[in-house]
Scaffold this active site. Sequence first.
Site, PDB file in Angstrom:
ATOM      1  CB  CYS A   1      -0.940  -0.008   1.197  1.00 24.69           C
ATOM      2  SG  CYS A   1      -1.918  -1.500   1.270  1.00 24.69           S
TER       3      CYS A   1
ATOM      4  CG  HIS B   1      -3.665   2.753   2.316  1.00 30.10           C
ATOM      5  ND1 HIS B   1      -4.004   2.550   0.997  1.00 30.10           N
ATOM      6  CD2 HIS B   1      -3.844   1.558   2.943  1.00 30.10           C
ATOM      7  CE1 HIS B   1      -4.365   1.285   0.841  1.00 30.10           C
ATOM      8  NE2 HIS B   1      -4.281   0.660   2.006  1.00 30.10           N
TER       9      HIS B   1
ATOM     10  CG  ASN C   1      -7.177  -1.438   0.811  1.00 27.89           C
ATOM     11  OD1 ASN C   1      -6.380  -0.987  -0.004  1.00 27.89           O
ATOM     12  ND2 ASN C   1      -6.799  -1.973   1.964  1.00 27.89           N
TER      13      ASN C   1
HETATM   14  N1  ACO Z   1     -20.266  -8.698   7.298  1.00 29.78           N
HETATM   15  C1  ACO Z   1     -20.814  -8.953   8.484  1.00 29.78           C
HETATM   16  N2  ACO Z   1     -20.106  -9.344   9.546  1.00 29.78           N
HETATM   17  C2  ACO Z   1     -18.777  -9.463   9.392  1.00 29.78           C
HETATM   18  C3  ACO Z   1     -18.134  -9.214   8.180  1.00 29.78           C
HETATM   19  C4  ACO Z   1     -18.931  -8.825   7.091  1.00 29.78           C
HETATM   20  N3  ACO Z   1     -18.417  -8.534   5.873  1.00 29.78           N
HETATM   21  N4  ACO Z   1     -16.814  -9.414   8.337  1.00 29.78           N
HETATM   22  C5  ACO Z   1     -16.612  -9.772   9.594  1.00 29.78           C
HETATM   23  N5  ACO Z   1     -17.812  -9.807  10.239  1.00 29.78           N
HETATM   24  C6  ACO Z   1     -18.073 -10.140  11.631  1.00 29.78           C
HETATM   25  C7  ACO Z   1     -17.007 -10.965  12.256  1.00 29.78           C
HETATM   26  O1  ACO Z   1     -17.215 -12.347  11.962  1.00 29.78           O
HETATM   27  C8  ACO Z   1     -17.200 -10.662  13.718  1.00 29.78           C
HETATM   28  O2  ACO Z   1     -18.283 -11.430  14.206  1.00 29.78           O
HETATM   29  P1  ACO Z   1     -18.254 -12.010  15.716  1.00 29.78           P
HETATM   30  O3  ACO Z   1     -18.209 -10.793  16.597  1.00 29.78           O
HETATM   31  O4  ACO Z   1     -19.535 -12.763  15.779  1.00 29.78           O
HETATM   32  O5  ACO Z   1     -17.028 -12.846  15.804  1.00 29.78           O
HETATM   33  C9  ACO Z   1     -17.641  -9.201  13.714  1.00 29.78           C
HETATM   34  O6  ACO Z   1     -18.097  -8.925  12.380  1.00 29.78           O
HETATM   35  C10 ACO Z   1     -16.547  -8.227  14.049  1.00 29.78           C
HETATM   36  O7  ACO Z   1     -15.395  -8.552  13.298  1.00 29.78           O
HETATM   37  P2  ACO Z   1     -14.064  -7.733  13.453  1.00 29.78           P
HETATM   38  O8  ACO Z   1     -13.009  -8.327  12.593  1.00 29.78           O
HETATM   39  O9  ACO Z   1     -13.798  -7.547  14.895  1.00 29.78           O
HETATM   40  O10 ACO Z   1     -14.534  -6.332  12.841  1.00 29.78           O
HETATM   41  P3  ACO Z   1     -13.762  -4.985  12.839  1.00 29.78           P
HETATM   42  O11 ACO Z   1     -14.604  -3.920  13.402  1.00 29.78           O
HETATM   43  O12 ACO Z   1     -12.346  -5.125  13.316  1.00 29.78           O
HETATM   44  O13 ACO Z   1     -13.668  -4.672  11.257  1.00 29.78           O
HETATM   45  C11 ACO Z   1     -12.112  -4.808   9.437  1.00 29.78           C
HETATM   46  C12 ACO Z   1     -12.984  -5.586  10.413  1.00 29.78           C
HETATM   47  C13 ACO Z   1     -13.005  -3.930   8.606  1.00 29.78           C
HETATM   48  C14 ACO Z   1     -11.380  -5.800   8.552  1.00 29.78           C
HETATM   49  C15 ACO Z   1     -11.119  -3.951  10.231  1.00 29.78           C
HETATM   50  O14 ACO Z   1     -10.485  -4.736  11.214  1.00 29.78           O
HETATM   51  C16 ACO Z   1     -10.070  -3.331   9.360  1.00 29.78           C
HETATM   52  O15 ACO Z   1     -10.364  -2.436   8.585  1.00 29.78           O
HETATM   53  N6  ACO Z   1      -8.803  -3.749   9.512  1.00 29.78           N
HETATM   54  C17 ACO Z   1      -7.725  -3.152   8.766  1.00 29.78           C
HETATM   55  C18 ACO Z   1      -7.755  -3.523   7.346  1.00 29.78           C
HETATM   56  C19 ACO Z   1      -6.606  -2.829   6.655  1.00 29.78           C
HETATM   57  O16 ACO Z   1      -6.266  -1.705   6.939  1.00 29.78           O
HETATM   58  N7  ACO Z   1      -5.935  -3.470   5.753  1.00 29.78           N
HETATM   59  C20 ACO Z   1      -4.794  -2.752   5.275  1.00 29.78           C
HETATM   60  C21 ACO Z   1      -4.113  -3.088   4.339  1.00 29.78           C
HETATM   61  S1  ACO Z   1      -4.513  -4.425   3.287  1.00 29.78           S
HETATM   62  C22 ACO Z   1      -4.070  -3.767   1.870  1.00 29.78           C
HETATM   63  O17 ACO Z   1      -4.129  -2.570   1.803  1.00 29.78           O
HETATM   64  C23 ACO Z   1      -3.789  -4.592   0.655  1.00 29.78           C
END
Ligand code: ACO
Length: 333
Positions: A123, A249, A279
């Site tokens: 990224c 980013h 992203n």
């Molecule tokens: N729809 C519905 N529910 C979902 C989904 C979805 N698409 N995805 C996950 N959930 C659920 C999970 O199963 C979990 O359920 P549970 O509580 O019953 O176990 C719940 O939602 C919460 O999941 P978390 O992973 O804790 O959700 P969070 O608020 O952390 O959001 C996310 C997840 C969006 C991936 C976040 O952690 C994030 O943005 N992380 C950083 C991603 C990033 O920056 N990547 C960077 C670089 S990658 C690149 O650029 C190539």
Amino acid sequence: MTASPRSGGERPTPTILGVGAAVPSQLITNADLVARLDTSDEWIVRRTGIRERRHLRETETLAEIAAAACTDAIIDAGCSAAGVDHLIVATITPDRLTPGLAPAVAARIGAPSAGVLDINAACCGFLYGLDQAAALIESGRARSVLVCGAEALSRITDHEDRATAVLFGDGAGAVLVGPGARGRGIGSFVFGYDDTLADTLYAEREGPRLRMAGQQVYRHAVHRMTEAAQEVLAANGVSAEEVDYFVAHQANARIVSAVADALGVPHEKVSFNVEWTANTSAASIPLALAAAQREGHLQPGSLVAMVAFGAGFVWAAGLAAWKDNMTETTRSS
Ligand code: ACO
């Protein structure tokens, strides 16, 4: 922003002269994902800020999209493709393992004598490319350098995994960098990495699919991007208040928001382009810059701060005065 390290000699001031963007025609809305995954528009928007993304069609190549973005940037700069000395393409998803994307893009845009190079810094790739372009211009080794961030993340997304399938999109953005009149131009950058956390966000070579520990990535992204942005402001002698526009980013609107809040940058000065692109890794910052110019957030002389974080972990930040002190001479060269 100080003029150093250029101020002492006759070295040219590297300046962003033009910006361009292109996305594939295939639109994937949250509703399209809801139709085949256990997810909801409400969850995706609340947790990520994303409403739609673009995916390449089977018949499309990333080189085509990248070339369209580069041509757009050259037109915006009022320059000619034939004069491009170097084309740097940042990507983790080239059309083939080898050759890289840059030769195909250079051929498509009509840049027959360009040096052609792909870089992989996930990224952060675009910011690394921009720093290299600035160095080439500053040293006098080149007069026209295209920097393109291009990704087809749909090719390495696990489309059955709701936790990642909703996050990624495809697209390309580019800037043309050349010598501007003596001014602020592109400032100094900061870079960093931590390879002890490489397994937190990665794709293997065989059957590549992006895997990540979302919450860990989230925490580190906020921390590292905030720190890198503070460092780059300090390195350039600029305060957060002096920044006209802030482009982080575009991984997740909550991450962008948290970084902006930590820096004390009001949200009206911040890009939230992730809503329309998802992203797009190396393409995310130039796509956001193009959108910002289109929407009137970037005017000649605007000070734009850019910061990125991704697989590695790798992070980077840079500062540029937008199209600063462009002259008719540079535009027509
Ligand atoms: N729809 C519905 N529910 C979902 C989904 C979805 N698409 N995805 C996950 N959930 C659920 C999970 O199963 C979990 O359920 P549970 O509580 O019953 O176990 C719940 O939602 C919460 O999941 P978390 O992973 O804790 O959700 P969070 O608020 O952390 O959001 C996310 C997840 C969006 C991936 C976040 O952690 C994030 O943005 N992380 C950083 C991603 C990033 O920056 N990547 C960077 C670089 S990658 C690149 O650029 C190539």
